[in-house]
Design an enzyme around this catalytic site. Structure first.
Site, short mmCIF file in Angstrom:
data_model
loop_
_atom_site.label_atom_id
_atom_site.label_comp_id
_atom_site.label_asym_id
_atom_site.label_seq_id
_atom_site.Cartn_x
_atom_site.Cartn_y
_atom_site.Cartn_z
N HIS A 16 0.86 -1.19 0.00
CA HIS A 16 0.00 0.00 0.00
C HIS A 16 0.89 1.24 0.00
O HIS A 16 2.13 1.12 -0.11
CB HIS A 16 -0.94 -0.03 1.21
CG HIS A 16 -0.20 -0.07 2.52
ND1 HIS A 16 0.16 1.07 3.19
CD2 HIS A 16 0.28 -1.11 3.25
CE1 HIS A 16 0.81 0.74 4.29
NE2 HIS A 16 0.90 -0.59 4.35
N ALA A 17 0.32 2.42 0.12
CA ALA A 17 1.09 3.66 -0.05
C ALA A 17 2.25 3.80 0.92
O ALA A 17 3.36 4.15 0.52
CB ALA A 17 0.15 4.86 0.08
#
Length: 91
Positions: A16-17
């Site tokens: 994810h980010a």
């Protein structure tokens, strides 16, 4: 020198980010080129690119193939593998 390793993502949310950012920050510390792909995929991305990493859509349990090449390829591989093994410092 070229080094190739595979590792399973075990962190809760995969790439994810936040995890992608940490991977890119780690990769940028090295001169070596670092390429990442999901195992079984022909697409590989530059580990120094947050957006590139995010496009992999790698989730928990998926296996990543990491390829480093260049002068400090071994050191880069060690750092990337440690980061992933430590769940990107999240858990």
């Amino acid at each position: 020198m070229e080094v190739v390793r595979s590792i399973e993502l075990s962190n809760k949310f995969g790439l994810h980010a936040r995890a992608s950012t940490r991977l890119a920050q780690t990769a940028k510390q090295f001169q070596a080129s670092i390429r990442v792909s999901r195992q079984g995929s022909d697409e590989d991305v530059d580990a120094k690119s947050i957006l590139g990493i995010l496009t992999l859509g790698a989730e928990k349990g998926q296996v990543l193939s990491i390829r480093t090449f260049g002068e400090d390829a071994e050191q880069a591989m060690v750092a990337v593998m440690q980061l992933i093994q430590q769940n990107f410092g999240e858990e």
